[in-house]
Design a protein around this motif. Sequence first.
Motif, PDB file in Angstrom:
ATOM      1  N   VAL A  37       0.836  -1.202   0.000  1.00 23.59           N
ATOM      2  CA  VAL A  37       0.000   0.000   0.000  1.00 23.59           C
ATOM      3  C   VAL A  37       0.871   1.253   0.000  1.00 23.59           C
ATOM      4  CG1 VAL A  37      -1.661   1.354   1.332  1.00 23.59           C
ATOM      5  CG2 VAL A  37      -1.965  -1.119   1.089  1.00 23.59           C
ATOM      6  N   ALA A  38       1.889   1.270   0.822  1.00 19.13           N
ATOM      7  CA  ALA A  38       2.780   2.433   0.918  1.00 19.13           C
ATOM      8  C   ALA A  38       3.610   2.633  -0.348  1.00 19.13           C
ATOM      9  CB  ALA A  38       3.705   2.284   2.124  1.00 19.13           C
ATOM     10  N   LYS A  39       3.620   1.623  -1.217  1.00 19.61           N
ATOM     11  CA  LYS A  39       4.390   1.711  -2.462  1.00 19.61           C
ATOM     12  C   LYS A  39       3.517   2.049  -3.658  1.00 19.61           C
ATOM     13  CE  LYS A  39       7.826  -1.581  -0.731  1.00 19.61           C
ATOM     14  NZ  LYS A  39       8.524  -2.881  -0.936  1.00 19.61           N
ATOM     15  N   GLY A  40       2.255   2.456  -3.390  1.00 13.33           N
ATOM     16  CA  GLY A  40       1.390   2.916  -4.483  1.00 13.33           C
ATOM     17  C   GLY A  40       0.433   1.887  -5.021  1.00 13.33           C
ATOM     18  N   TYR A  41       0.109   0.879  -4.229  1.00 13.26           N
ATOM     19  CA  TYR A  41      -0.812  -0.175  -4.663  1.00 13.26           C
ATOM     20  C   TYR A  41      -2.042  -0.197  -3.748  1.00 13.26           C
ATOM     21  CZ  TYR A  41       3.128  -2.100  -7.361  1.00 13.26           C
ATOM     22  OH  TYR A  41       4.168  -2.292  -8.233  1.00 13.26           O
ATOM     23  N   PRO A  42      -3.065   0.612  -4.028  1.00  9.91           N
ATOM     24  CA  PRO A  42      -4.264   0.597  -3.196  1.00  9.91           C
ATOM     25  C   PRO A  42      -5.186  -0.582  -3.471  1.00  9.91           C
ATOM     26  CG  PRO A  42      -4.524   2.181  -4.952  1.00  9.91           C
ATOM     27  CD  PRO A  42      -3.113   1.661  -5.051  1.00  9.91           C
ATOM     28  N   SER A  43      -4.957  -1.285  -4.573  1.00  9.98           N
ATOM     29  CA  SER A  43      -5.711  -2.494  -4.908  1.00  9.98           C
ATOM     30  C   SER A  43      -4.702  -3.510  -5.416  1.00  9.98           C
ATOM     31  CB  SER A  43      -6.772  -2.207  -5.975  1.00  9.98           C
ATOM     32  OG  SER A  43      -7.487  -3.377  -6.296  1.00  9.98           O
TER      33      SER A  43
END
Length: 259
Positions: free
Chosen positions: A201-207
């Motif tokens: 999530v913190a690396k730009g992957y919300p899904s």
Amino acid sequence: MSANDISADDAGFLADAAALGHSAEKIASLDTPALLRLSIEDLFAGKIALVSSFGADSAVLLHMVAQIDKALPVLFLDTGVLFPETLAYRDRLIKFLDLRNVISIPPKKDRLATEDPETFLWSSNPDRCCAIRKVLPLAEALKGFDAWITGRKRFQSSTRRSLPLFEAEEKRIKINPLANWSAAQILGYLHAHDLPRHELVAKGYPSIGCVPCTSRVRPGEDPRAGRWRGAAKVECGLHTQPLTGVALQAAALAEEPLS
């Protein structure tokens, strides 16, 4: 309205779409934990499962369920091409929440050997790849259940904006208890209960789905914009048709993608 105001008659929506709408309206006034407790302990006792991807915000629903029944079946589709971070997150949440009945469901080996021996079907036919790795395994795993719980939310994408609280799948009910939750509510719940976050999530992957078909999401995009980027595909197929009936049996044998 409280859960005590919901009568056993409200479970009669199992095979009646019209009754489903009426009952859903009555139940919609319950808060999410109460709705889950009603569904798990009363309406579908012993016949309900939570299907979880152990993805970006899965901890919210898993935490709520763990307060009700730590032994509730939690079905996890281990497609064989998931991020290592997802598998690690699954294991971490199982321990953190003391989940006692997480069932990992892999695709059938003979199906993979026949249709995707080089693990490259995602490139040429992503619909069929999802079918053999997710849709068909889940359909088989849900046999014997009258209802299943999903973590879908309306804010996730344009295709989910009218997502109902309850859906009828022939004689099975699909429950979307977080349908009307906002992104802020999800984040607030995660913080309030100090729940672990998926590392990606913190690396730009919300899904987060399978490795080949998941990319980072740019600012301002839908949370699911990174799924199957560049393709017309927006859903894996788990929610585009009932996971029951003759059509699904035919799909198990078909070479064409599920529609």
